[in-house]
Design a protein around this motif. Structure first.
Motif, mmCIF file in Angstrom:
data_model
loop_
_atom_site.group_PDB
_atom_site.id
_atom_site.type_symbol
_atom_site.label_atom_id
_atom_site.label_comp_id
_atom_site.label_asym_id
_atom_site.label_seq_id
_atom_site.Cartn_x
_atom_site.Cartn_y
_atom_site.Cartn_z
ATOM 1 N N ASN A 174 31.453 -19.865 -87.762
ATOM 2 C CA ASN A 174 32.108 -19.172 -86.664
ATOM 3 C C ASN A 174 31.082 -18.832 -85.586
ATOM 4 O OD1 ASN A 174 33.860 -18.354 -89.219
ATOM 5 N ND2 ASN A 174 35.164 -18.080 -87.421
ATOM 6 N N GLY A 175 29.943 -18.333 -86.030
ATOM 7 C CA GLY A 175 28.884 -17.960 -85.097
ATOM 8 C C GLY A 175 28.258 -19.138 -84.384
ATOM 9 N N LEU A 176 28.330 -20.307 -84.998
ATOM 10 C CA LEU A 176 27.722 -21.498 -84.409
ATOM 11 C C LEU A 176 28.638 -22.224 -83.433
ATOM 12 C CD1 LEU A 176 25.967 -22.920 -87.574
ATOM 13 C CD2 LEU A 176 24.821 -22.353 -85.428
ATOM 14 N N GLY A 177 29.967 -22.099 -83.615
ATOM 15 C CA GLY A 177 30.920 -22.883 -82.839
ATOM 16 C C GLY A 177 30.665 -22.931 -81.346
ATOM 17 N N PRO A 178 30.530 -21.784 -80.674
ATOM 18 C CA PRO A 178 30.341 -21.816 -79.227
ATOM 19 C C PRO A 178 28.977 -22.356 -78.777
ATOM 20 C CG PRO A 178 31.257 -19.715 -79.947
ATOM 21 C CD PRO A 178 30.800 -20.430 -81.177
ATOM 22 N N LEU A 179 28.068 -22.576 -79.705
ATOM 23 C CA LEU A 179 26.719 -23.023 -79.334
ATOM 24 C C LEU A 179 26.497 -24.517 -79.532
ATOM 25 C CD1 LEU A 179 24.615 -20.147 -80.984
ATOM 26 C CD2 LEU A 179 25.232 -20.371 -78.568
ATOM 27 N N VAL A 180 27.486 -25.228 -80.074
ATOM 28 C CA VAL A 180 27.210 -26.609 -80.481
ATOM 29 C C VAL A 180 28.156 -27.633 -79.844
ATOM 30 C CG1 VAL A 180 26.140 -25.920 -82.656
ATOM 31 C CG2 VAL A 180 28.605 -26.349 -82.595
ATOM 32 N N SER A 181 28.687 -27.317 -78.677
ATOM 33 C CA SER A 181 29.495 -28.319 -77.986
ATOM 34 C C SER A 181 28.629 -29.524 -77.652
ATOM 35 C CB SER A 181 30.065 -27.748 -76.686
ATOM 36 O OG SER A 181 30.706 -28.780 -75.944
#
Length: 326
Positions: A174-181
């Motif tokens: 969840n914490g990684l989702g917005p950082l890995v587009s």
């Protein structure tokens, strides 16, 4: 697995150790039991900055690359995991911005620890996900918006999704989702379920030279809701937003996302068509205003809010939605 022993003993992985650990997860070099143990041990004590950076490095390395041609674009993608079951604020924010002329490349996924993630509602409403760069570029050029469905670009993690679903709790993913587009937008509006994670995001996004706003509601929301104060961590500093410019008090029940995907979708299309309630429009306008400020930092929040609120009420965004999804 040495990394797991270190985590169980409350140790912190270095950035390179975290990267290596995630590469092993992505390449199925460790068992499902070990993956669950890694996820739960980190979630129990909270992810550290070095770990977040290392895991992010690995996921970008493993992802299918995507290079869309646009001078400036924004990603509106929160962590989820706040357990508040609000309507799909970040996805609606994306459509409002696109209909106002801003380029949006939204990264998203199905709901894992929530009822209805962005991909869940979009798929229900008829959007067909694609990993074809030419098709995504056409959508971006024609409609100012396209959607990056995470599973199509992070194929190495297909085997992790059932484990996350079975756990049913917030995990480091969840914490990684917005950082890995896979598309590296110049601007970002994102929210986190914890203040510590928001500060880590601020550090990472500054290092990417991104124009951003990271949100954390002190009442636990990962979006701006005007229910209690919201910390906003920006490229230029921090601020606290406590009340809406129109002074409307917001009740949590008034911004619910519903009890089913169908109900969530109905709320979604009602707001886009201009039939949203004043509370729904107020919350949405606040988030749109913060996104606009990442493009126009000199624009006052109250002024950006007024522009957004008027546009939402007009129902003009429904035309962008129709071109994109129907």
């Amino acid at each position: 697995m040495n990394y797991l022993k270190k985590l169980i003993n409350n140790g912190t992985l270095s950035r390179e150790e975290a990267r290596s650990c995630m590469i092993q997860i992505g390449k199925k070099e460790i068992s499902d039991v070990q993956i669950v143990a890694v996820l739960t041990s980190i979630q129990q004590r909270g992810v550290r900055l070095s770990e977040l950076e290392g895991f992010r490095d690995a996921l970008i390395e493993l992802a299918k690359p995507l290079h869309l041609q646009t001078e400036r674009s924004i990603d509106c993608c929160g962590t989820g995991g706040d357990g508040k079951n609000t309507f799909n604020i970040s996805t609606l924010t994306s459509f409002i911005l696109a209909s106002m002329g801003y380029k949006v490349v939204k990264h998203g996924n199905y709901g894992v620890s929530s009822l209805c993630g962005s991909s869940t509602v979009l798929e229900y409403l008829g959007y067909e996900f694609s990993s074809n760069p030419e098709e995504l570029q056409r959508q971006l050029d024609r409609n100012n918006i396209c959607f990056i469905h995470a599973p199509l670009f992070h194929e190495a993690l297909h085997h992790v999704a059932p484990l996350r679903k079975a756990l049913g709790i917030v995990t480091l993913f969840n914490g990684l989702g917005p950082l890995v587009s896979p598309h590296h937008s110049t601007n970002q509006l994102t929210g986190t379920y914890s203040l510590e994670l928001a500060k880590q995001y601020q550090h990472i996004l500054k290092s990417k030279h991104t124009h951003f706003a990271v949100l954390h509601g002190l009442s636990g929301y990962d979006e701006l809701t005007f229910i209690g104060g919201t910390r906003v961590l920006k490229t230029t500093g921090d601020e606290l937003i406590e009340t809406a410019p129109n002074k409307l008090p917001i009740n949590p029940n008034e911004i619910s996302g519903g009890n089913s995907v169908a109900e969530s979708a109905h709320i979604f299309t009602s707001i886009l068509s201009g039939a949203g309630t004043k509370s729904q429009n107020t919350v949405l306008a606040g988030n749109v205003a913060l996104a606009i400020q990442t493009f126009e930092p000199g624009l006052a929040f109250d002024h950006a809010f007024g522009q957004a609120f008027e546009h939402i009420q007009s129902g003009k965004s429904f035309y962008t939605f129709k071109k994109t999804c129907l």
